[in-house]
Write a protein that holds these residues in place. Structure first.
Motif, mmCIF file in Angstrom:
data_model
loop_
_atom_site.group_PDB
_atom_site.id
_atom_site.type_symbol
_atom_site.label_atom_id
_atom_site.label_comp_id
_atom_site.label_asym_id
_atom_site.label_seq_id
_atom_site.Cartn_x
_atom_site.Cartn_y
_atom_site.Cartn_z
ATOM 1 N N THR A 23 -20.536 -17.915 6.511
ATOM 2 C CA THR A 23 -20.496 -16.616 5.835
ATOM 3 C C THR A 23 -21.578 -16.537 4.769
ATOM 4 O O THR A 23 -22.292 -15.526 4.668
ATOM 5 N N ARG A 24 -21.703 -17.581 3.966
ATOM 6 C CA ARG A 24 -22.715 -17.576 2.904
ATOM 7 C C ARG A 24 -24.112 -17.412 3.484
ATOM 8 O O ARG A 24 -24.907 -16.605 2.988
ATOM 9 N N GLN A 25 -24.409 -18.151 4.555
ATOM 10 C CA GLN A 25 -25.731 -18.038 5.175
ATOM 11 C C GLN A 25 -25.978 -16.621 5.702
ATOM 12 O O GLN A 25 -27.081 -16.069 5.548
ATOM 13 N N THR A 26 -24.959 -16.038 6.305
ATOM 14 C CA THR A 26 -25.096 -14.688 6.838
ATOM 15 C C THR A 26 -25.297 -13.672 5.718
ATOM 16 O O THR A 26 -26.123 -12.758 5.827
ATOM 17 N N LEU A 27 -24.561 -13.833 4.638
ATOM 18 C CA LEU A 27 -24.685 -12.903 3.520
ATOM 19 C C LEU A 27 -26.038 -13.020 2.820
ATOM 20 O O LEU A 27 -26.577 -12.021 2.331
ATOM 21 N N VAL A 28 -26.594 -14.221 2.784
ATOM 22 C CA VAL A 28 -27.950 -14.381 2.237
ATOM 23 C C VAL A 28 -28.939 -13.553 3.057
ATOM 24 O O VAL A 28 -29.810 -12.856 2.515
ATOM 25 N N GLU A 29 -28.804 -13.617 4.375
ATOM 26 C CA GLU A 29 -29.683 -12.836 5.248
ATOM 27 C C GLU A 29 -29.520 -11.340 4.992
ATOM 28 O O GLU A 29 -30.511 -10.599 4.880
ATOM 29 N N LEU A 30 -28.278 -10.881 4.910
ATOM 30 C CA LEU A 30 -28.035 -9.458 4.671
ATOM 31 C C LEU A 30 -28.530 -9.031 3.301
ATOM 32 O O LEU A 30 -29.089 -7.932 3.146
ATOM 33 N N TYR A 31 -28.322 -9.885 2.316
ATOM 34 C CA TYR A 31 -28.767 -9.590 0.948
ATOM 35 C C TYR A 31 -30.271 -9.349 0.928
ATOM 36 O O TYR A 31 -30.758 -8.406 0.279
ATOM 37 N N ASP A 32 -31.007 -10.164 1.660
ATOM 38 C CA ASP A 32 -32.471 -10.019 1.711
ATOM 39 C C ASP A 32 -32.885 -8.834 2.584
ATOM 40 O O ASP A 32 -33.716 -8.012 2.181
ATOM 41 N N ASP A 33 -32.298 -8.724 3.757
ATOM 42 C CA ASP A 33 -32.747 -7.724 4.728
ATOM 43 C C ASP A 33 -32.398 -6.295 4.306
ATOM 44 O O ASP A 33 -33.110 -5.347 4.667
ATOM 45 N N TYR A 34 -31.304 -6.138 3.566
ATOM 46 C CA TYR A 34 -30.900 -4.803 3.116
ATOM 47 C C TYR A 34 -31.236 -4.550 1.646
ATOM 48 O O TYR A 34 -30.768 -3.573 1.050
ATOM 49 N N ASN A 35 -32.032 -5.451 1.074
ATOM 50 C CA ASN A 35 -32.517 -5.275 -0.302
ATOM 51 C C ASN A 35 -31.381 -5.098 -1.309
ATOM 52 O O ASN A 35 -31.459 -4.266 -2.226
ATOM 53 N N TYR A 39 -29.584 -3.736 -6.166
ATOM 54 C CA TYR A 39 -28.309 -3.210 -6.648
ATOM 55 C C TYR A 39 -27.456 -4.240 -7.380
ATOM 56 O O TYR A 39 -26.531 -3.864 -8.100
ATOM 57 N N PHE A 40 -27.734 -5.518 -7.147
ATOM 58 C CA PHE A 40 -26.956 -6.582 -7.769
ATOM 59 C C PHE A 40 -27.893 -7.503 -8.545
ATOM 60 O O PHE A 40 -29.020 -7.746 -8.098
ATOM 61 N N PRO A 41 -27.447 -8.037 -9.692
ATOM 62 C CA PRO A 41 -28.316 -8.907 -10.496
ATOM 63 C C PRO A 41 -28.803 -10.143 -9.750
ATOM 64 O O PRO A 41 -29.904 -10.629 -9.987
ATOM 65 N N SER A 42 -27.973 -10.661 -8.849
ATOM 66 C CA SER A 42 -28.332 -11.856 -8.081
ATOM 67 C C SER A 42 -27.459 -11.936 -6.849
ATOM 68 O O SER A 42 -26.442 -11.226 -6.732
ATOM 69 N N PHE A 43 -27.837 -12.830 -5.924
ATOM 70 C CA PHE A 43 -26.994 -13.058 -4.761
ATOM 71 C C PHE A 43 -25.617 -13.550 -5.178
ATOM 72 O O PHE A 43 -24.599 -13.133 -4.613
ATOM 73 N N ASP A 44 -25.564 -14.439 -6.161
ATOM 74 C CA ASP A 44 -24.281 -14.988 -6.598
ATOM 75 C C ASP A 44 -23.341 -13.895 -7.090
ATOM 76 O O ASP A 44 -22.124 -13.960 -6.860
ATOM 77 N N ASP A 45 -23.894 -12.888 -7.783
ATOM 78 C CA ASP A 45 -23.057 -11.774 -8.248
ATOM 79 C C ASP A 45 -22.477 -11.008 -7.057
ATOM 80 O O ASP A 45 -21.292 -10.669 -7.040
ATOM 81 N N PHE A 46 -23.343 -10.720 -6.084
ATOM 82 C CA PHE A 46 -22.864 -10.019 -4.886
ATOM 83 C C PHE A 46 -21.830 -10.855 -4.145
ATOM 84 O O PHE A 46 -20.774 -10.337 -3.734
ATOM 85 N N TYR A 47 -22.099 -12.155 -3.976
ATOM 86 C CA TYR A 47 -21.203 -13.029 -3.228
ATOM 87 C C TYR A 47 -19.834 -13.119 -3.898
ATOM 88 O O TYR A 47 -18.800 -13.108 -3.214
ATOM 89 N N THR A 48 -19.811 -13.179 -5.216
ATOM 90 C CA THR A 48 -18.536 -13.252 -5.942
ATOM 91 C C THR A 48 -17.691 -12.022 -5.674
ATOM 92 O O THR A 48 -16.478 -12.122 -5.419
ATOM 93 N N ILE A 49 -18.317 -10.850 -5.704
ATOM 94 C CA ILE A 49 -17.597 -9.597 -5.436
ATOM 95 C C ILE A 49 -17.121 -9.566 -3.988
ATOM 96 O O ILE A 49 -15.973 -9.225 -3.701
ATOM 97 N N TYR A 50 -18.020 -9.908 -3.079
ATOM 98 C CA TYR A 50 -17.677 -9.892 -1.652
ATOM 99 C C TYR A 50 -16.530 -10.852 -1.358
ATOM 100 O O TYR A 50 -15.565 -10.487 -0.673
ATOM 101 N N TYR A 51 -16.636 -12.083 -1.853
ATOM 102 C CA TYR A 51 -15.662 -13.110 -1.504
ATOM 103 C C TYR A 51 -14.272 -12.768 -2.044
ATOM 104 O O TYR A 51 -13.263 -12.983 -1.353
ATOM 105 N N ALA A 52 -14.209 -12.240 -3.266
ATOM 106 C CA ALA A 52 -12.912 -11.848 -3.820
ATOM 107 C C ALA A 52 -12.274 -10.764 -2.966
ATOM 108 O O ALA A 52 -11.064 -10.788 -2.691
#
Length: 232
Positions: A23-35, A39-52
C-alpha cells in the motif's frame, strides 16, 4: 511429536502478503503521479490521513457496518475531500488506479514462502480472507503464492466477513475439515484470531508488533512467521 492438526486456515493480507508495504509503495506512486504534493505538506502527512481513514473503513467492514462498495468508494474520497481541485469523480478514478497498481505489488511478509513450503507437505492449507474476490487471486498469482492452497475462501463470495462464525463454519465445510484438527493463522486479533476463538478453532496470532492480548488468550502467539515451524 505428531501434530494434532490436519488443516490450516490462513489469512492473506499482512500475514503472507505485506499489504502495508505494498500500500505504501502504491500511495507513493499516486502521490507523485497526481501531484498530491500540491495539496499536502509531505507524503507522510497524506499517508497518515489515508491510513487512519482506511483502517477505520476496514474495521467497519469486518464488523458488517459498511458494504464493500462503501469501503471502495470512501477509501480516497475522505482523504481528498478538502482538496478543491479533486472532485468526487476524480477521487473514485484514483481509487480504480490504486486497485490496478496494488494488485501488481509483490512484497511478502518475511518468511512467507519458506513457511508455506514447510507446511504444504504436512497439512491442507486454506486461505480465509476478507479481501475482495476480484483482487485476491491476482495478488496471489503476482506474488508467486498460487499453488500452495487447497481452498481459497473469500468472505465477499460467502456474504459474511471474519470474525462472523458463519464464515468459519462455511470454511470448515468447504475444506472438509474438522473443528478440533484445524488451526487459524492470522495477524488481526479481532477478525482472524477472535473469530476463530469464538468458533472453537485454535489460533496462531502473528503479532510482530507485540500488541497486547485482548479479552482472551490466543492458543499461540508468534512474532515471526518462521516461528510457526516450532508449533506445527
Amino acid at each position: 511429536m505428531k501434530s494434532k492438526y490436519t488443516d490450516i486456515l490462513l489469512d492473506l493480507d499482512d500475514t503472507l502478503i505485506d499489504t502495508i508495504e505494498n500500500t505504501r509503495q502504491t500511495l507513493v506512486e499516486l502521490y507523485d503521479d497526481y501531484n498530491f504534493g500540491n495539496y499536502f505538506p509531505s507524503f507522510d502527512d497524506f499517508y497518515t490521513i489515508y491510513y487512519a481513514n482506511v483502517s477505520q473503513l476496514w474495521e467497519m467492514y469486518g464488523q458488517g457496518k459498511i458494504s464493500k462498495a462503501t469501503l471502495q468508494r470512501e477509501r480516497f474520497i475522505a482523504p481528498l475531500s478538502l482538496v478543491e481541485d479533486i472532485s468526487e469523480e476524480k477521487a473514485l478514478a484514483i481509487n480504480d488506479d490504486y486497485i490496478e497498481r496494488i494488485m501488481q505489488k509483490k512484497v511478502l511478509i518475511d518468511g512467507a514462502v519458506d513457511l508455506l513450503e514447510y507446511l504444504k507437505s504436512k497439512y491442507k492449507i486454506h486461505i480465509l480472507s476478507n479481501g475482495f474476490t476480484e483482487m485476491q487471486y491476482i495478488k496471489m498469482d503476482n506474488a508467486g503464492l498460487t499453488g500452495y492452497f487447497d481452498k481459497v475462501i473469500l468472505s465477499d463470495a460467502v456474504g459474511v466477513n471474519k470474525p462472523h462464525p458463519h464464515l468459519f463454519d462455511y470454511a470448515l465445510k468447504e475444506a472438509g475439515a474438522e473443528r478440533d484438527t484445524t488451526i487459524m493463522i492470522g495477524d488481526n486479533l479481532f477478525t482472524d484470531i477472535g473469530g476463530a476463538y469464538n468458533s472453537d478453532i485454535d489460533q496462531i496470532w502473528y503479532n510482530p508488533g507485540g500488541k497486547p492480548v485482548g479479552d482472551f488468550q490466543p492458543t499461540y502467539i508468534v512474532d515471526k512467521l518462521l516461528a510457526i515451524k516450532n508449533i506445527l
